[in-house]
Design a protein around this motif. Structure first.
Motif, PDB file in Angstrom:
ATOM      1  N   LEU A  72      13.431 -12.909  13.896  1.00 17.87           N
ATOM      2  CA  LEU A  72      13.412 -14.356  14.097  1.00 17.87           C
ATOM      3  C   LEU A  72      11.991 -14.894  14.176  1.00 17.87           C
ATOM      4  O   LEU A  72      11.020 -14.139  14.186  1.00 17.87           O
ATOM      5  N   MET A 222      19.377 -22.861  15.633  1.00 19.68           N
ATOM      6  CA  MET A 222      18.308 -21.907  15.368  1.00 19.68           C
ATOM      7  C   MET A 222      18.074 -20.950  16.527  1.00 19.68           C
ATOM      8  O   MET A 222      17.358 -19.958  16.381  1.00 19.68           O
ATOM      9  N   TYR A 235      19.490 -17.085   7.917  1.00 17.14           N
ATOM     10  CA  TYR A 235      20.044 -18.444   7.997  1.00 17.14           C
ATOM     11  C   TYR A 235      19.020 -19.446   7.487  1.00 17.14           C
ATOM     12  O   TYR A 235      19.349 -20.400   6.786  1.00 17.14           O
ATOM     13  N   ASN A 236      17.759 -19.231   7.886  1.00 18.27           N
ATOM     14  CA  ASN A 236      16.656 -20.008   7.335  1.00 18.27           C
ATOM     15  C   ASN A 236      15.620 -19.014   6.826  1.00 18.27           C
ATOM     16  O   ASN A 236      15.834 -17.802   6.870  1.00 18.27           O
TER      17      ASN A 236
END
Length: 359
Positions: A72, A222, A235-236
């Motif tokens: 992340l 997020m 996801y991003n």
């Protein structure tokens, strides 16, 4: 070009073989005609890079299949909020152990979302100890217990894993990959990359899958671990170059013999530096012996007026970033995985010479 010895607490030293590989790949990764920084994070090439990084990390830490591995953004400090947002129900409570500045920041963030009970604190010893387990005042219904196994600023470390009934959450930013670890004893492990994993910008989260899907209403998408897990951290756009470099670090560790070999090296580095400090009347370490960190060694000089001279002379000798954190002063040598034993030997030789000249 001559590389100097870097004792920075973070962003910290990276292994030279990793930097050399990254340099060679910079303009043309594996004949593809572009760098990793220019790849789509959904391309087969980058998906392969990310998958290999995760596989190697799982091998190093023997991560069970029932744990998700997330790559992340946002640093470990973002996880101070993500932990309660994912695990602390509205109106619930969680336990925290306060052993220093990073624990305090996690506690302050936890209090924004619920009752953050400080079950034990080392503040009365100026964070020079780890509170004895029999002194902890745990909640009967805590959603989790959060602790910081190693405090980079004060140089205190847990050399044991707490046994508690609630899921155990650990900020392992400065100790992960420095030695073997039984991941199965934890509910969540998170770590900023910039100490033992790779460059700043990447955050690792290892979470038991049974803890996914518990985020409270209003949790930003997020920060929801399940969102990241369901999308394989894609996801991003993840921090692609940092993740690529982390994968190279994982491979470097594996080639060196894994975490058992690294633990032996790290212990040897720390022990010889502590021995130098303890045998001198010129230098001192404020942490009680059983709680001393293997990763971050703070020390003071008998005459604080010499602090700036020490740092200036050290830098001239090729020893960088030895100043202590601004909140405590003094000196600090961070001995992360990529700091070679030769760097510690050079530091010790400098310290002995400086004492002879100034003591």
């Amino acid at each position: 070009m001559t590389r100097l010895y870097n004792f920075c607490a973070g962003p910290a030293a990276l292994p030279e073989p990793v930097l050399e590989t990254a340099r060679n790949d910079m303009l043309d990764w594996h004949g593809r005609g572009l760098s990793v920084m220019e790849m789509s994070h959904r391309s087969k090439e980058f998906v392969g890079i990310a998958g290999h990084a995760e596989t190697t990390l799982r091998e190093l830490l023997a991560i069970p299949d029932d744990y998700a591995v997330l790559f992340l953004q946002g640093g470990a400090s973002t996880q101070f909020a993500a932990v309660p947002l994912n695990l602390l129900p509205e109106g619930g409570s969680a336990d925290y152990i306060n052993t220093g500045q990073w624990s305090k920041k996690a506690i302050a963030e936890g209090k924004r979302y619920g009752a953050a009970n400080v079950a034990a604190s080392a503040e009365d010893t100026n964070f020079s100890t780890i509170p004895a387990r029999d002194s902890w005042q745990l909640s009967a219904d805590a959603a989790y217990l959060h602790y910081t196994p190693n405090e980079t600023i004060g140089g205190v470390e847990f050399h044991w894993v707490p046994e508690v009934s609630a899921p155990l959450v650990a900020d392992m930013s400065s100790t992960i990959l420095s030695r073997p670890l039984d991941v199965s004893r934890f509910g969540v492990i998170y770590a900023g990359a910039q100490k033992n994993i790779g460059p700043a910008g990447l955050t690792l989260v290892i979470v038991h899958r049974e803890l996914l899907g518990r985020s409270r209403p209003g949790c930003p998408v997020m920060l929801d671990w399940k969102t990241a897990a369901d999308n394989d951290s894609m996801y991003n756009t993840p921090p692609t170059f940092a993740l690529y470099l982390a994968g190279l670090v994982f491979a470097w560790l594996k080639d060196l013999g894994g975490l058992e070999a690294m633990a032996e090296l790290n212990r040897r580095k720390a022990e010889k530096l502590y021995a130098t400090i303890d045998s001198s009347a010129f230098y001192a370490n404020p942490v009680e012996l059983p709680s001393r960190s293997l990763m971050n060694v703070p020390f003071t000089l008998a005459d604080p007026a010499l602090d700036k001279v020490f740092q200036q002379d050290a830098e001239a000798a090729g020893l960088l970033n030895l100043g202590g954190h601004r909140s405590v002063g003094g000196m600090r040598a961070s001995l992360y995985n990529a700091v070679p034993e030769a760097a510690v030997d050079a530091l010790i030789a400098f310290m002995l010479d400086f004492e002879q000249r100034k003591g």
